[in-house]
Design a protein around this motif. Structure first.
Motif, mmCIF file in Angstrom:
data_model
loop_
_atom_site.group_PDB
_atom_site.id
_atom_site.type_symbol
_atom_site.label_atom_id
_atom_site.label_comp_id
_atom_site.label_asym_id
_atom_site.label_seq_id
_atom_site.Cartn_x
_atom_site.Cartn_y
_atom_site.Cartn_z
ATOM 1 N N MET A 10 0.832 -1.204 0.000
ATOM 2 C CA MET A 10 0.000 0.000 0.000
ATOM 3 C C MET A 10 0.868 1.256 0.000
ATOM 4 O O MET A 10 0.626 2.197 -0.759
ATOM 5 N N TYR A 14 0.876 4.023 -3.035
ATOM 6 C CA TYR A 14 0.394 5.405 -2.902
ATOM 7 C C TYR A 14 1.522 6.433 -2.983
ATOM 8 O O TYR A 14 1.263 7.601 -3.283
ATOM 9 N N TYR A 21 -2.597 11.682 -8.266
ATOM 10 C CA TYR A 21 -3.870 11.221 -7.697
ATOM 11 C C TYR A 21 -5.027 12.182 -8.013
ATOM 12 O O TYR A 21 -6.095 11.755 -8.474
ATOM 13 N N GLY A 51 -7.937 7.369 5.705
ATOM 14 C CA GLY A 51 -7.417 7.327 4.338
ATOM 15 C C GLY A 51 -7.805 8.600 3.610
ATOM 16 O O GLY A 51 -8.339 8.578 2.506
ATOM 17 N N ASP A 71 -3.887 9.138 7.286
ATOM 18 C CA ASP A 71 -3.556 8.319 6.117
ATOM 19 C C ASP A 71 -2.210 7.647 6.364
ATOM 20 O O ASP A 71 -1.318 8.228 6.993
ATOM 21 N N LEU A 72 -2.083 6.440 5.833
ATOM 22 C CA LEU A 72 -0.856 5.665 5.980
ATOM 23 C C LEU A 72 0.294 6.241 5.151
ATOM 24 O O LEU A 72 1.465 6.076 5.492
ATOM 25 N N SER A 73 -0.038 6.914 4.067
ATOM 26 C CA SER A 73 0.974 7.308 3.084
ATOM 27 C C SER A 73 1.490 8.722 3.360
ATOM 28 O O SER A 73 0.733 9.699 3.275
ATOM 29 N N MET A 76 0.937 11.180 0.405
ATOM 30 C CA MET A 76 -0.464 11.626 0.284
ATOM 31 C C MET A 76 -0.756 12.672 1.376
ATOM 32 O O MET A 76 -1.372 13.713 1.099
ATOM 33 N N ASP A 99 -1.872 4.718 10.858
ATOM 34 C CA ASP A 99 -2.455 3.494 10.315
ATOM 35 C C ASP A 99 -3.868 3.332 10.880
ATOM 36 O O ASP A 99 -4.050 3.367 12.101
ATOM 37 N N ALA A 100 -4.826 3.136 10.012
ATOM 38 C CA ALA A 100 -6.228 2.998 10.456
ATOM 39 C C ALA A 100 -6.444 1.780 11.358
ATOM 40 O O ALA A 100 -7.467 1.700 12.037
ATOM 41 N N GLN A 116 -13.651 6.876 2.361
ATOM 42 C CA GLN A 116 -14.027 6.788 0.949
ATOM 43 C C GLN A 116 -12.944 6.042 0.200
ATOM 44 O O GLN A 116 -11.806 6.482 0.159
ATOM 45 N N PHE A 117 -13.303 4.895 -0.346
ATOM 46 C CA PHE A 117 -12.383 4.106 -1.179
ATOM 47 C C PHE A 117 -11.169 3.643 -0.369
ATOM 48 O O PHE A 117 -10.041 3.708 -0.836
HETATM 49 C C1 LIG Z 1 -8.114 5.293 -3.083
HETATM 50 S S1 LIG Z 1 -7.292 6.345 -1.937
HETATM 51 C C2 LIG Z 1 -8.688 7.297 -1.333
HETATM 52 C C3 LIG Z 1 -8.273 8.650 -0.811
HETATM 53 C C4 LIG Z 1 -9.439 9.568 -0.404
HETATM 54 N N1 LIG Z 1 -10.278 8.931 0.601
HETATM 55 C C5 LIG Z 1 -10.264 9.961 -1.605
HETATM 56 O O1 LIG Z 1 -11.446 9.609 -1.670
HETATM 57 O O2 LIG Z 1 -9.716 10.643 -2.474
HETATM 58 C C6 LIG Z 1 -6.969 5.254 -0.576
HETATM 59 C C7 LIG Z 1 -6.182 5.889 0.551
HETATM 60 O O3 LIG Z 1 -6.193 4.991 1.669
HETATM 61 C C8 LIG Z 1 -4.928 5.059 2.290
HETATM 62 N N2 LIG Z 1 -4.734 3.856 3.128
HETATM 63 C C9 LIG Z 1 -4.578 2.581 2.722
HETATM 64 N N3 LIG Z 1 -4.400 1.776 3.789
HETATM 65 C C10 LIG Z 1 -4.456 2.551 4.892
HETATM 66 C C11 LIG Z 1 -4.344 2.298 6.295
HETATM 67 N N4 LIG Z 1 -4.131 1.068 6.774
HETATM 68 N N5 LIG Z 1 -4.449 3.339 7.145
HETATM 69 C C12 LIG Z 1 -4.665 4.605 6.675
HETATM 70 N N6 LIG Z 1 -4.775 4.899 5.364
HETATM 71 C C13 LIG Z 1 -4.677 3.893 4.476
HETATM 72 C C14 LIG Z 1 -3.966 5.159 1.117
HETATM 73 O O4 LIG Z 1 -2.697 5.614 1.517
HETATM 74 C C15 LIG Z 1 -4.720 6.135 0.201
HETATM 75 O O5 LIG Z 1 -4.383 7.473 0.457
#
Ligand SMILES: C[S@@+](CC[C@H](N)C(=O)[O-])C[C@H]1O[C@@H](n2cnc3c(N)ncnc32)[C@H](O)[C@@H]1O
Length: 226
Positions: A10, A14, A21, A51, A71-73, A76, A99-100, A116-117
């Motif tokens: 992940m 990202y 993005y 996220g 957010d993990l990244s 981002m 980390d969520a 979202q997503f």
């Molecule tokens: C598809 S993007 C969606 C970003 C935003 N929610 C949007 O709608 O534009 C997914 C996001 O989830 C984050 N993510 C993935 N795993 C995560 C985790 N375990 N904890 C926090 N964030 C996470 C990724 O880094 C990325 O920024």
């Protein structure tokens, strides 16, 4: 569950997505994102976005709300912080790399949590939902928007094929609704209050969970009649 994504995949994915993005995913996700932020605004004042990505949703909220993002990244989050630094979003209180699966917030802090997503991407979705339930106030809501697995028909076959190639891009298209439903049924303190298709052609699904209050659990007393 086989096929779950790990944290390093992940983070790598990202880091690559961050510079492009907004241009690529912003328009594709806009209607789903708006449906989630509208629901979150109705649920209460203090909102956590899991996220949060580059902070595309900041524009969806206003002075009646206090928004926190994690957010993990790092790349981002850096973009989300650049957005905050513009001064245009004073309702956004904080954005952190986190980390969520392990939220550094106290119990019962938020009226609403949106993702979202995101839930289809995390390594252990049920653990993330447990953490959301913990930091949510009683009566508060978790709001998820995602493309959920079709489970049958041609769309399901295409998604199964695509999923073999999708993980390296930080995507997991094979996530079924029943996994979310099973989590709520096992949790006890949470209930699914809405599941509906949103966006053009209903390609995304919005799911709302509500955290039960003490009053919900109290036995109902009915006045005797006749
Ligand atoms: C598809 S993007 C969606 C970003 C935003 N929610 C949007 O709608 O534009 C997914 C996001 O989830 C984050 N993510 C993935 N795993 C995560 C985790 N375990 N904890 C926090 N964030 C996470 C990724 O880094 C990325 O920024």
């Amino acid at each position: 569950m086989a096929g779950d994504l790990d944290r390093h995949t992940m983070e790598r994915a990202y880091a690559r997505w961050a510079p492009i993005y907004d241009a690529v995913c912003g328009p594709i996700f806009e209607s789903g994102r708006r449906a989630a932020t509208d629901a979150a605004k109705r649920a209460g004042r203090r909102i956590l976005e899991l996220g949060v990505g580059t902070g595309l949703s900041f524009q969806d909220y206003g002075p009646d709300h206090e928004v926190y993002g994690i957010d993990l990244s790092e790349p981002m989050v850096a973009r989300a912080r650049d957005r905050m630094a513009s001064g245009a979003f004073p309702h956004v209180k904080d954005v952190q790399v986190m980390d969520a699966h392990d939220l550094a917030f106290p119990d019962g802090m938020f009226d609403a949590i949106t993702a979202q997503f995101v839930i289809t991407l995390v390594e252990r979705p049920e653990r993330v939902l447990d953490e959301c339930a913990r930091v949510l106030k009683p009566g508060g809501e978790i709001i998820l928007v995602n493309h959920l697995y079709s489970e049958k028909g041609l769309a399901a076959a295409v998604e199964r094929w695509f999923s073999k190639h999708a993980h390296a891009f930080g995507l997991r298209p094979e996530f079924p609704f029943h996994r979310l439903e099973a989590w709520a049924a096992n949790h006890g303190g949470m209930e699914v209050v809405e599941r509906r298709r949103v966006a053009l052609f209903g390609v995304y699904t919005l799911v709302r969970f509500r955290k039960r209050t003490v009053a919900d659990a109290a036995p109902q007393v009915f006045a005797a009649t006749g």
